[in-house]
Design an enzyme around this catalytic site. Structure first.
Site, PDB file in Angstrom:
ATOM      1  N   LYS A  25       0.948  -1.409   0.099  1.00  0.00           N
ATOM      2  CA  LYS A  25       0.065  -0.032  -0.031  1.00  0.00           C
ATOM      3  C   LYS A  25       0.962   1.292  -0.048  1.00  0.00           C
ATOM      4  O   LYS A  25       0.467   2.443  -0.639  1.00  0.00           O
ATOM      5  CB  LYS A  25      -0.952   0.156   1.238  1.00  0.00           C
ATOM      6  CG  LYS A  25      -2.261  -0.948   1.115  1.00  0.00           C
ATOM      7  CD  LYS A  25      -3.109  -0.944   2.173  1.00  0.00           C
ATOM      8  CE  LYS A  25      -4.109  -1.812   2.096  1.00  0.00           C
ATOM      9  NZ  LYS A  25      -5.129  -2.209   3.004  1.00  0.00           N
ATOM     10  N   ARG A  46      -5.625 -11.662   3.652  1.00  0.00           N
ATOM     11  CA  ARG A  46      -6.424 -12.507   4.323  1.00  0.00           C
ATOM     12  C   ARG A  46      -5.664 -13.485   5.135  1.00  0.00           C
ATOM     13  O   ARG A  46      -4.693 -14.114   4.302  1.00  0.00           O
ATOM     14  CB  ARG A  46      -7.885 -12.916   3.475  1.00  0.00           C
ATOM     15  CG  ARG A  46      -7.499 -13.758   2.689  1.00  0.00           C
ATOM     16  CD  ARG A  46      -7.781 -15.256   2.952  1.00  0.00           C
ATOM     17  NE  ARG A  46      -7.436 -16.376   1.912  1.00  0.00           N
ATOM     18  CZ  ARG A  46      -6.304 -16.789   1.826  1.00  0.00           C
ATOM     19  NH1 ARG A  46      -5.419 -16.397   2.673  1.00  0.00           N
ATOM     20  NH2 ARG A  46      -6.261 -18.031   1.023  1.00  0.00           N
ATOM     21  N   VAL A  47      -6.218 -14.118   6.047  1.00  0.00           N
ATOM     22  CA  VAL A  47      -5.596 -15.213   6.801  1.00  0.00           C
ATOM     23  C   VAL A  47      -6.660 -16.173   6.666  1.00  0.00           C
ATOM     24  O   VAL A  47      -7.903 -15.821   6.884  1.00  0.00           O
ATOM     25  CB  VAL A  47      -5.389 -15.020   8.246  1.00  0.00           C
ATOM     26  CG1 VAL A  47      -4.918 -16.260   8.760  1.00  0.00           C
ATOM     27  CG2 VAL A  47      -4.089 -14.151   8.323  1.00  0.00           C
ATOM     28  N   ALA A  57      -6.840 -29.390   3.860  1.00  0.00           N
ATOM     29  CA  ALA A  57      -5.917 -30.137   3.935  1.00  0.00           C
ATOM     30  C   ALA A  57      -6.566 -31.627   3.846  1.00  0.00           C
ATOM     31  O   ALA A  57      -5.872 -32.560   3.158  1.00  0.00           O
ATOM     32  CB  ALA A  57      -5.831 -29.890   5.490  1.00  0.00           C
ATOM     33  N   ARG A  78      -3.411 -10.241  -1.988  1.00  0.00           N
ATOM     34  CA  ARG A  78      -3.795 -10.363  -3.454  1.00  0.00           C
ATOM     35  C   ARG A  78      -3.513  -8.898  -3.932  1.00  0.00           C
ATOM     36  O   ARG A  78      -4.070  -7.821  -3.394  1.00  0.00           O
ATOM     37  CB  ARG A  78      -5.240 -10.714  -3.602  1.00  0.00           C
ATOM     38  CG  ARG A  78      -5.812 -11.012  -4.938  1.00  0.00           C
ATOM     39  CD  ARG A  78      -7.047 -11.610  -4.887  1.00  0.00           C
ATOM     40  NE  ARG A  78      -7.043 -12.948  -4.610  1.00  0.00           N
ATOM     41  CZ  ARG A  78      -8.160 -13.535  -4.152  1.00  0.00           C
ATOM     42  NH1 ARG A  78      -9.274 -12.971  -3.842  1.00  0.00           N
ATOM     43  NH2 ARG A  78      -7.941 -14.901  -3.496  1.00  0.00           N
ATOM     44  N   GLU A 142       1.521 -16.622   0.167  1.00  0.00           N
ATOM     45  CA  GLU A 142       1.084 -16.662  -1.338  1.00  0.00           C
ATOM     46  C   GLU A 142       0.785 -15.278  -1.686  1.00  0.00           C
ATOM     47  O   GLU A 142      -0.318 -14.717  -1.112  1.00  0.00           O
ATOM     48  CB  GLU A 142      -0.143 -17.643  -1.537  1.00  0.00           C
ATOM     49  CG  GLU A 142      -0.273 -17.543  -3.026  1.00  0.00           C
ATOM     50  CD  GLU A 142      -1.234 -18.770  -3.222  1.00  0.00           C
ATOM     51  OE1 GLU A 142      -0.871 -19.965  -3.606  1.00  0.00           O
ATOM     52  OE2 GLU A 142      -2.542 -18.637  -3.210  1.00  0.00           O
ATOM     53  N   ALA A 154     -12.543 -14.650 -11.087  1.00  0.00           N
ATOM     54  CA  ALA A 154     -12.076 -15.807 -10.066  1.00  0.00           C
ATOM     55  C   ALA A 154     -13.084 -15.616  -8.975  1.00  0.00           C
ATOM     56  O   ALA A 154     -13.489 -16.772  -8.368  1.00  0.00           O
ATOM     57  CB  ALA A 154     -10.679 -15.418  -9.469  1.00  0.00           C
ATOM     58  N   THR A 155     -13.597 -14.462  -8.535  1.00  0.00           N
ATOM     59  CA  THR A 155     -14.556 -14.303  -7.423  1.00  0.00           C
ATOM     60  C   THR A 155     -15.716 -15.034  -7.884  1.00  0.00           C
ATOM     61  O   THR A 155     -16.343 -15.916  -6.980  1.00  0.00           O
ATOM     62  CB  THR A 155     -14.816 -12.792  -7.150  1.00  0.00           C
ATOM     63  OG1 THR A 155     -13.654 -12.244  -7.199  1.00  0.00           O
ATOM     64  CG2 THR A 155     -15.408 -12.650  -6.155  1.00  0.00           C
ATOM     65  N   ILE A 156     -16.203 -14.795  -9.076  1.00  0.00           N
ATOM     66  CA  ILE A 156     -17.556 -15.594  -9.451  1.00  0.00           C
ATOM     67  C   ILE A 156     -17.337 -17.185  -9.545  1.00  0.00           C
ATOM     68  O   ILE A 156     -18.127 -17.696  -9.134  1.00  0.00           O
ATOM     69  CB  ILE A 156     -18.158 -15.029 -10.726  1.00  0.00           C
ATOM     70  CG1 ILE A 156     -18.249 -13.261 -10.902  1.00  0.00           C
ATOM     71  CG2 ILE A 156     -19.081 -15.656 -11.244  1.00  0.00           C
ATOM     72  CD1 ILE A 156     -19.172 -12.909 -10.346  1.00  0.00           C
TER      73      ILE A 156
HETATM   74  P1  0O2 Z   1      -9.135 -19.346  -1.428  1.00  0.00           P
HETATM   75  O1  0O2 Z   1     -10.591 -19.371  -0.885  1.00  0.00           O
HETATM   76  O2  0O2 Z   1      -9.088 -18.285  -2.186  1.00  0.00           O
HETATM   77  O3  0O2 Z   1      -8.177 -19.299  -0.384  1.00  0.00           O
HETATM   78  P2  0O2 Z   1      -0.284 -22.832  -6.314  1.00  0.00           P
HETATM   79  O4  0O2 Z   1       0.844 -23.857  -5.762  1.00  0.00           O
HETATM   80  O5  0O2 Z   1      -0.850 -22.191  -5.109  1.00  0.00           O
HETATM   81  O6  0O2 Z   1       0.191 -22.073  -7.381  1.00  0.00           O
HETATM   82  P3  0O2 Z   1      -2.168 -24.761  -6.734  1.00  0.00           P
HETATM   83  O7  0O2 Z   1      -1.316 -25.871  -6.462  1.00  0.00           O
HETATM   84  O8  0O2 Z   1      -3.437 -24.913  -7.701  1.00  0.00           O
HETATM   85  O9  0O2 Z   1      -1.396 -23.517  -7.128  1.00  0.00           O
HETATM   86  O10 0O2 Z   1      -2.752 -24.186  -5.528  1.00  0.00           O
HETATM   87  P4  0O2 Z   1      -4.382 -24.220  -4.924  1.00  0.00           P
HETATM   88  O11 0O2 Z   1      -3.892 -24.453  -3.612  1.00  0.00           O
HETATM   89  O12 0O2 Z   1      -5.218 -25.071  -5.840  1.00  0.00           O
HETATM   90  O13 0O2 Z   1      -4.544 -22.598  -5.073  1.00  0.00           O
HETATM   91  C1  0O2 Z   1      -4.235 -21.518  -4.557  1.00  0.00           C
HETATM   92  C2  0O2 Z   1      -5.067 -20.583  -4.553  1.00  0.00           C
HETATM   93  O14 0O2 Z   1      -5.307 -20.079  -5.964  1.00  0.00           O
HETATM   94  C3  0O2 Z   1      -6.521 -20.999  -4.469  1.00  0.00           C
HETATM   95  O15 0O2 Z   1      -7.043 -21.038  -3.015  1.00  0.00           O
HETATM   96  C4  0O2 Z   1      -7.448 -19.674  -5.214  1.00  0.00           C
HETATM   97  O16 0O2 Z   1      -7.523 -18.653  -4.478  1.00  0.00           O
HETATM   98  C5  0O2 Z   1      -6.619 -19.573  -6.181  1.00  0.00           C
HETATM   99  N1  0O2 Z   1      -6.946 -20.605  -7.293  1.00  0.00           N
HETATM  100  C6  0O2 Z   1      -6.167 -21.506  -7.883  1.00  0.00           C
HETATM  101  N2  0O2 Z   1      -7.126 -22.134  -8.917  1.00  0.00           N
HETATM  102  C7  0O2 Z   1      -8.226 -21.544  -9.168  1.00  0.00           C
HETATM  103  C8  0O2 Z   1      -9.208 -21.601  -9.815  1.00  0.00           C
HETATM  104  O17 0O2 Z   1      -9.285 -22.439 -10.832  1.00  0.00           O
HETATM  105  N3  0O2 Z   1     -10.327 -20.691  -9.576  1.00  0.00           N
HETATM  106  C9  0O2 Z   1     -10.464 -19.873  -8.693  1.00  0.00           C
HETATM  107  N4  0O2 Z   1     -11.252 -19.031  -8.482  1.00  0.00           N
HETATM  108  N5  0O2 Z   1      -9.220 -19.543  -7.896  1.00  0.00           N
HETATM  109  C10 0O2 Z   1      -8.289 -20.569  -8.113  1.00  0.00           C
HETATM  110  P5  0O2 Z   1      -8.142 -21.776  -2.413  1.00  0.00           P
HETATM  111  O18 0O2 Z   1      -7.661 -22.450  -1.231  1.00  0.00           O
HETATM  112  O19 0O2 Z   1      -8.708 -22.704  -3.229  1.00  0.00           O
HETATM  113  O20 0O2 Z   1      -9.235 -20.704  -2.050  1.00  0.00           O
END
Ligand code: 0O2
Length: 269
Positions: A25, A46-47, A57, A78, A142, A154-156
């Site tokens: 920021k 966010r945590v 997990a 983000r 991350e 991505a949000t949708i």
């Molecule tokens: P939340 O609620 O957002 O925390 P990485 O190793 O992280 O680069 P990998 O192995 O795909 O990639 O990791 P993971 O854990 O699948 O994805 C990490 C996060 O990236 C997700 O966290 C999402 O925030 C985002 N993400 C990854 N793939 C997608 C997707 O196909 N659609 C959307 N909308 N987001 C995605 P979480 O825990 O899924 O969700």
């Protein structure tokens, strides 16, 4: 299952998120202060909620005692950008911090290589040191970097995944892939008029800054000159402001400086 004091466990993650968000920021503010285009549109942090950590997990078959190593996005930042080009600039900023206050562990470029779902984003996993009562602790974070339209998509998609318990129906999935491409097309189109947009935003910022300065000066003059003159100045300002001419605003600002100098000298005599 080992018992975890989640509040205590998540505290250092929250600290890392707060500190990193603050740093990005501040950078954004610095760009804006210098009237430069900021590659950072806004920053979120966010945590992960305990429920989401446990769910992830389970999904990734990570035992609870291996969560620290197995779930790498407990702390997440983000960074939302206006243009695809800005993503590269933010990646460079993160890399430049390497060795100074963080260590880059790995990067995933889902911008060039979208995920099969259509998801586009740049992921950087870093290790960020925080200082606690017990000394220095390295926290995995991350960092996700994406444009506003990628973020919208991505949000949708994330909400739909939640609705369908991770299993979006085939037909809907197809439409989502299509909309992801449309969102990326929008980013590409925006890139072609990037210079014009940036220039316009710069003019708006300069104009707003000048308007703030002018209004403050008129306010300050209030105690020095007659009310009728203040009304005249206000009228003149609104007229110039509506003309959308920065040069005229600058000249008016200069005129107020002169008036202020004149009246403050008079009040000393
Ligand atoms: P939340 O609620 O957002 O925390 P990485 O190793 O992280 O680069 P990998 O192995 O795909 O990639 O990791 P993971 O854990 O699948 O994805 C990490 C996060 O990236 C997700 O966290 C999402 O925030 C985002 N993400 C990854 N793939 C997608 C997707 O196909 N659609 C959307 N909308 N987001 C995605 P979480 O825990 O899924 O969700």
């Amino acid at each position: 299952m080992p018992s975890i004091n989640w509040h205590e466990f998540l505290m250092p993650y929250a600290q890392a998120v707060d500190e990193l968000c603050g740093k990005f920021k501040s950078l954004d503010k610095e760009y804006r202060f210098k009237t430069l285009h900021s590659p950072i549109e806004h920053v979120q942090g966010r945590v992960k909620r305990v429920g989401s950590i446990l769910e992830k997990a389970r999904r990734k078959r990570v035992p609870v005692n291996k969560i620290v190593e197995g779930i790498r996005d407990i702390a997440g930042i983000r960074i939302i950008c206006q243009f695809v080009e800005d993503i590269g600039a933010v990646v460079q900023i993160v890399r430049r911090h390497e060795g100074f206050d963080l260590r880059v562990l790995d990067e995933q470029d889902y911008i060039t290589n979208a995920k099969p779902s259509g998801y586009r984003c740049y992921h950087i996993h870093v290790e960020y040191p925080i200082f606690t009562m017990d000394g220095m602790k390295k926290i995995p974070v991350e960092i996700q970097i994406r444009t506003m339209s990628m973020d919208f998509w991505a949000t949708i998609e994330h909400s739909l995944k939640y609705k369908y318990n991770g299993k979006i129906p085939e037909a809907l999935r197809g439409r989502l892939i299509h909309t992801a491409e449309a969102a990326f097309q929008l980013d590409k189109e925006m890139s072609t008029i990037r210079d014009e947009i940036i220039e316009t935003q710069k003019v708006i910022r300069v104009k707003n800054d000048l308007a703030d300065q002018i209004l403050k000066k008129i306010q300050d003059l209030h105690s020095m000159v007659k009310t009728e003159s203040i009304n005249e100045l206000n009228k003149e300002f609104y007229g110039i402001y509506n003309e959308n001419d920065v040069a005229k605003l600058n000249a008016f600002n200069y005129k107020l400086d002169t008036m202020m100098r004149l009246y403050s000298t008079e009040s000393f005599e």
